[in-house]
Design a protein around this motif. Structure first.
Motif, PDB file in Angstrom:
ATOM      1  N   VAL A  15      -7.669  16.686  -2.845  1.00 20.15           N
ATOM      2  CA  VAL A  15      -8.366  15.842  -1.879  1.00 20.15           C
ATOM      3  C   VAL A  15      -9.655  16.542  -1.479  1.00 20.15           C
ATOM      4  N   SER A  16     -10.553  15.809  -0.871  1.00 21.28           N
ATOM      5  CA  SER A  16     -11.852  16.357  -0.520  1.00 21.28           C
ATOM      6  C   SER A  16     -11.752  17.329   0.650  1.00 21.28           C
ATOM      7  N   PRO A  17     -12.678  18.288   0.727  1.00 26.18           N
ATOM      8  CA  PRO A  17     -12.726  19.197   1.887  1.00 26.18           C
ATOM      9  C   PRO A  17     -12.858  18.453   3.212  1.00 26.18           C
ATOM     10  N   THR A  19      -7.808   8.806   7.825  1.00 23.29           N
ATOM     11  CA  THR A  19      -8.118   9.900   6.912  1.00 23.29           C
ATOM     12  C   THR A  19      -9.466   9.612   6.263  1.00 23.29           C
ATOM     13  N   GLU A  20     -10.077  10.659   5.756  1.00 21.58           N
ATOM     14  CA  GLU A  20     -11.370  10.523   5.083  1.00 21.58           C
ATOM     15  C   GLU A  20     -11.202  10.441   3.566  1.00 21.58           C
ATOM     16  N   CYS A  21     -10.018  10.074   3.126  1.00 22.98           N
ATOM     17  CA  CYS A  21      -9.700  10.034   1.697  1.00 22.98           C
ATOM     18  C   CYS A  21      -9.194   8.637   1.364  1.00 22.98           C
ATOM     19  N   SER A  22      -9.817   7.984   0.385  1.00 26.26           N
ATOM     20  CA  SER A  22      -9.486   6.589   0.084  1.00 26.26           C
ATOM     21  C   SER A  22      -8.093   6.411  -0.525  1.00 26.26           C
ATOM     22  N   ASP A  23      -7.559   7.455  -1.174  1.00 28.01           N
ATOM     23  CA  ASP A  23      -6.236   7.337  -1.790  1.00 28.01           C
ATOM     24  C   ASP A  23      -5.239   8.287  -1.136  1.00 28.01           C
ATOM     25  N   CYS A  24      -5.420   8.522   0.166  1.00 25.07           N
ATOM     26  CA  CYS A  24      -4.545   9.434   0.913  1.00 25.07           C
ATOM     27  C   CYS A  24      -3.759   8.689   1.985  1.00 25.07           C
ATOM     28  N   LEU A  25      -2.737   9.367   2.482  1.00 20.29           N
ATOM     29  CA  LEU A  25      -1.911   8.865   3.565  1.00 20.29           C
ATOM     30  C   LEU A  25      -1.642  10.037   4.509  1.00 20.29           C
ATOM     31  N   VAL A  26      -2.036   9.883   5.769  1.00 16.06           N
ATOM     32  CA  VAL A  26      -1.720  10.888   6.794  1.00 16.06           C
ATOM     33  C   VAL A  26      -0.615  10.321   7.673  1.00 16.06           C
ATOM     34  N   GLU A  86       0.811  -1.220   0.000  1.00 17.66           N
ATOM     35  CA  GLU A  86       0.000   0.000   0.000  1.00 17.66           C
ATOM     36  C   GLU A  86       0.841   1.266   0.000  1.00 17.66           C
ATOM     37  N   ILE A  87       2.016   1.218   0.600  1.00 16.94           N
ATOM     38  CA  ILE A  87       2.815   2.436   0.704  1.00 16.94           C
ATOM     39  C   ILE A  87       3.723   2.655  -0.501  1.00 16.94           C
ATOM     40  N   LEU A  88       3.989   1.615  -1.264  1.00 17.96           N
ATOM     41  CA  LEU A  88       4.834   1.769  -2.447  1.00 17.96           C
ATOM     42  C   LEU A  88       4.146   2.616  -3.506  1.00 17.96           C
ATOM     43  N   GLY A  89       4.976   3.239  -4.340  1.00 18.72           N
ATOM     44  CA  GLY A  89       4.426   4.016  -5.447  1.00 18.72           C
ATOM     45  C   GLY A  89       4.592   5.508  -5.262  1.00 18.72           C
ATOM     46  N   ARG A  90       3.780   6.255  -5.991  1.00 13.99           N
ATOM     47  CA  ARG A  90       3.909   7.719  -6.076  1.00 13.99           C
ATOM     48  C   ARG A  90       2.932   8.407  -5.139  1.00 13.99           C
ATOM     49  N   SER A 115      14.008  17.756  19.470  1.00 13.02           N
ATOM     50  CA  SER A 115      12.960  16.885  18.938  1.00 13.02           C
ATOM     51  C   SER A 115      11.938  17.727  18.191  1.00 13.02           C
ATOM     52  N   PHE A 116      11.398  17.167  17.127  1.00 10.38           N
ATOM     53  CA  PHE A 116      10.439  17.861  16.274  1.00 10.38           C
ATOM     54  C   PHE A 116       9.303  16.909  15.927  1.00 10.38           C
ATOM     55  N   ALA A 117       8.175  17.489  15.525  1.00 12.21           N
ATOM     56  CA  ALA A 117       7.034  16.677  15.109  1.00 12.21           C
ATOM     57  C   ALA A 117       6.446  17.265  13.838  1.00 12.21           C
ATOM     58  N   SER A 118       5.912  16.389  12.993  1.00  8.13           N
ATOM     59  CA  SER A 118       5.278  16.818  11.753  1.00  8.13           C
ATOM     60  C   SER A 118       4.035  15.983  11.498  1.00  8.13           C
ATOM     61  N   LEU A 119       3.037  16.617  10.930  1.00 13.11           N
ATOM     62  CA  LEU A 119       1.811  15.964  10.500  1.00 13.11           C
ATOM     63  C   LEU A 119       1.659  16.257   9.017  1.00 13.11           C
ATOM     64  N   LEU A 120       1.615  15.209   8.182  1.00 15.72           N
ATOM     65  CA  LEU A 120       1.670  15.392   6.737  1.00 15.72           C
ATOM     66  C   LEU A 120       0.545  14.634   6.043  1.00 15.72           C
ATOM     67  N   LEU A 121       0.037  15.243   4.987  1.00 17.77           N
ATOM     68  CA  LEU A 121      -0.992  14.605   4.166  1.00 17.77           C
ATOM     69  C   LEU A 121      -0.454  14.414   2.755  1.00 17.77           C
ATOM     70  N   PHE A 122      -0.504  13.166   2.269  1.00 23.45           N
ATOM     71  CA  PHE A 122      -0.118  12.819   0.911  1.00 23.45           C
ATOM     72  C   PHE A 122      -1.314  12.188   0.206  1.00 23.45           C
ATOM     73  N   SER A 123      -1.304  12.261  -1.125  1.00 26.37           N
ATOM     74  CA  SER A 123      -2.384  11.653  -1.903  1.00 26.37           C
ATOM     75  C   SER A 123      -1.826  11.088  -3.193  1.00 26.37           C
ATOM     76  N   ARG A 124      -2.555  10.150  -3.774  1.00 28.25           N
ATOM     77  CA  ARG A 124      -2.185   9.631  -5.095  1.00 28.25           C
ATOM     78  C   ARG A 124      -2.537  10.646  -6.179  1.00 28.25           C
ATOM     79  N   SER A 125      -3.443  11.585  -5.890  1.00 27.15           N
ATOM     80  CA  SER A 125      -3.849  12.606  -6.858  1.00 27.15           C
ATOM     81  C   SER A 125      -3.532  13.994  -6.296  1.00 27.15           C
TER      82      SER A 125
END
Length: 216
Positions: free
Chosen positions: A148-150, A117-124, A35-39, A135-145
């Motif tokens: 993404v939806s509101p 996440t509420e997005c079927s092709d997303c990764l949070v 699931e995590i492989l790819g673009r 120490s640092f923290a990050s919250l990131l949103l990635f998508s295949r497209s």
């Protein structure tokens, strides 16, 4: 990011909100290697890495390509980014991915887990980075497209709020993206230099404050 995108981990006490209101948003989800492989296209992020908010507003696009290396549990990330009014650049680095978690151990420690996440092709991704005594923290949103939806964006904002992090900075889905054949450099060393530069942290935090103040 020259980076960062660099990536995430278990909640730290300093960033967590009361469990009664936010616990359900931070139950790590299972993500397989397949699931995590790819673009993946970078959509938005909130981070306390010095300079990350300034950089977030200057990014045109960031794309991650995750591929297997032939070594057990080791993946390669090829990260290509374009800065507004600038040229494209690309960095490459290896990570360990197992038990639904991405880890970098040297020259700094990074642990990344994945949230709902509420997005079927997303990764949070929620990342915790430890560099020396910092120490640092990050919250990131990635998508295949590129879009993404509101609803997905609102959930990300709620997760950032629960973590007591700034509101995520979004990329513009209409900006240009880089071609996929750009020569790349060693991303781990570049990111480590950024994290270790104490004087640079002061300047970067000042720039972040200015960008936030004027909403650039």
């Amino acid at each position: 990011m020259r980076c960062v995108v660099v990536l995430l981990s278990l909640l730290s006490l300093g960033h967590s909100a009361p469990l009664s209101s936010c616990e359900s948003l931070f139950q790590p989800i299972a993500v397989s290697t397949e699931e995590i492989l790819g673009r993946w296209i970078y959509i938005a992020a909130s981070s306390d890495i010095p300079g990350s908010r300034s950089l977030g507003r200057l990014l045109n696009s960031v794309v991650l390509d995750l591929t297997p290396t032939g070594q057990s549990s080791i993946l390669n990330i090829l990260q290509t980014q374009k800065i507004k009014y600038g040229s494209c650049s690309s960095i490459s680095y290896n990570v360990t991915f197992e038990n639904n978690t991405m880890i970098i151990e040297e020259p700094f420690f990074l642990k990344e887990v994945y949230l709902q996440t509420e997005c079927s092709d997303c990764l949070v991704a929620y990342e915790e980075i430890i560099a020396g005594k910092d120490s640092f923290a990050s919250l990131l949103l990635f998508s295949r497209s590129r879009t993404v939806s509101p609803v997905a964006l609102e959930l990300l904002k709620k997760q950032a709020e629960c973590l007591r992090m700034p509101s995520p900075i979004m990329t513009d889905p209409n900006t240009d993206m880089c071609p996929g054949d750009i020569p790349h450099s060693d991303g781990i060393n570049a990111l480590n230099s950024l994290l270790a530069n104490k004087m640079g942290h002061r300047v970067a935090r000042l720039l972040d404050s200015v960008f936030d103040l004027f909403g650039w």
